[in-house]
Design an enzyme around this catalytic site. Structure first.
Site, mmCIF file in Angstrom:
data_model
loop_
_atom_site.group_PDB
_atom_site.id
_atom_site.type_symbol
_atom_site.label_atom_id
_atom_site.label_comp_id
_atom_site.label_asym_id
_atom_site.label_seq_id
_atom_site.Cartn_x
_atom_site.Cartn_y
_atom_site.Cartn_z
ATOM 1 N N GLY A 48 -37.814 60.565 21.614
ATOM 2 C CA GLY A 48 -38.516 60.557 22.884
ATOM 3 C C GLY A 48 -39.450 61.752 22.920
ATOM 4 C CD GLN A 53 -40.914 67.344 24.687
ATOM 5 O OE1 GLN A 53 -40.775 66.151 24.902
ATOM 6 N NE2 GLN A 53 -40.198 67.997 23.787
ATOM 7 C CB CYS A 101 -35.372 69.505 23.029
ATOM 8 S SG CYS A 101 -36.921 69.447 23.959
ATOM 9 C CG LEU A 102 -39.285 66.623 18.912
ATOM 10 C CD1 LEU A 102 -40.359 65.559 19.022
ATOM 11 C CD2 LEU A 102 -38.924 66.887 17.454
ATOM 12 C CG HIS A 143 -33.953 65.030 26.636
ATOM 13 N ND1 HIS A 143 -33.148 65.964 26.025
ATOM 14 C CD2 HIS A 143 -35.237 65.393 26.345
ATOM 15 C CE1 HIS A 143 -33.922 66.853 25.402
ATOM 16 N NE2 HIS A 143 -35.193 66.522 25.574
ATOM 17 C CD GLU A 144 -37.995 62.700 26.025
ATOM 18 O OE1 GLU A 144 -38.853 63.536 26.340
ATOM 19 O OE2 GLU A 144 -37.259 62.829 25.024
ATOM 20 C CG HIS A 147 -39.088 67.278 28.629
ATOM 21 N ND1 HIS A 147 -39.108 68.615 28.317
ATOM 22 C CD2 HIS A 147 -38.434 66.681 27.606
ATOM 23 C CE1 HIS A 147 -38.496 68.815 27.159
ATOM 24 N NE2 HIS A 147 -38.070 67.648 26.700
HETATM 25 ZN ZN ZN Z 1 -36.964 67.408 24.993
#
Ligand code: ZN
Length: 177
Positions: A48, A53, A101-102, A143-144, A147
């Site tokens: 995701g 991000q 998480c990236l 999670h997304e 963000h």
């Molecule tokens: Zn993330």
């Protein structure tokens, strides 16, 4: 033509902002942001990705659950691009699962999430869709969605003991198939 974007890293203030709704879906910048999000998630082996991000404080996310080196047990689902996503309802039942998480490379955290979620979003064609997610994709959505609220998974840890390195996470994964 989609471009692979640079991913904002934890500590950058854009990850802590509340993202703005997208009003003009036909704006070419929105169309290319969507394509770039999909391409950047794929390139980074992400399940995701959220627009903040890639340094765009806008309400757009990608859910792209598929097995990879980072998530060997993820189910294979076609990637979905969601504009102005909303969380309609959540199940009372929750469970704990490991997230990465990236924007927080090298770390994993054990996070409690709702097992099922009802969501709505606008597609790239401007259509409103509703979906229900269960298990891993429901976790990815939450999670997304976080963000877009300026939240990171580390904010949801019950204890710092639930934060481990990627190497330690992989070691545990090999122990427990
Ligand atoms: Zn993330």
């Amino acid at each position: 033509m989609a471009h692979i974007r640079t991913i904002a890293q934890m500590g950058h203030p854009i990850l802590r902002q509340i993202s703005a709704s997208i009003a003009d879906l036909e704006n070419p910048a929105m169309v290319s942001l969507g394509a770039d999000l999909l391409e950047t998630a794929r390139h980074a082996n992400g399940v995701g990705l959220a627009a903040p991000q890639v340094f765009e404080s806008l309400r757009m996310i990608v859910i792209a659950s598929r097995p990879s080196v980072r998530y060997p047990h993820a189910p294979e689902l076609p990637p979905v691009l969601m504009i102005n996503p909303e969380l309609l309802w959540v199940s009372d039942e929750q469970d704990a699962g490991w997230e990465g998480c990236l924007s927080i490379p090298g770390l994993r955290g054990l996070v409690t999430r709702h097992i099922r979620t009802g969501v709505s979003y606008i597609t790239v064609d401007g259509k409103r869709r509703e979906s229900e997610y269960h298990g891993f994709p429901a976790r990815v959505f939450q999670h997304e969605f976080d963000h877009l609220q300026g939240k990171l998974f580390i904010d949801r840890l019950e204890s710092l003991n639930d934060l481990v390195t990627e190497q330690e996470y992989q070691r545990r994964l090999l122990e427990k198939p």
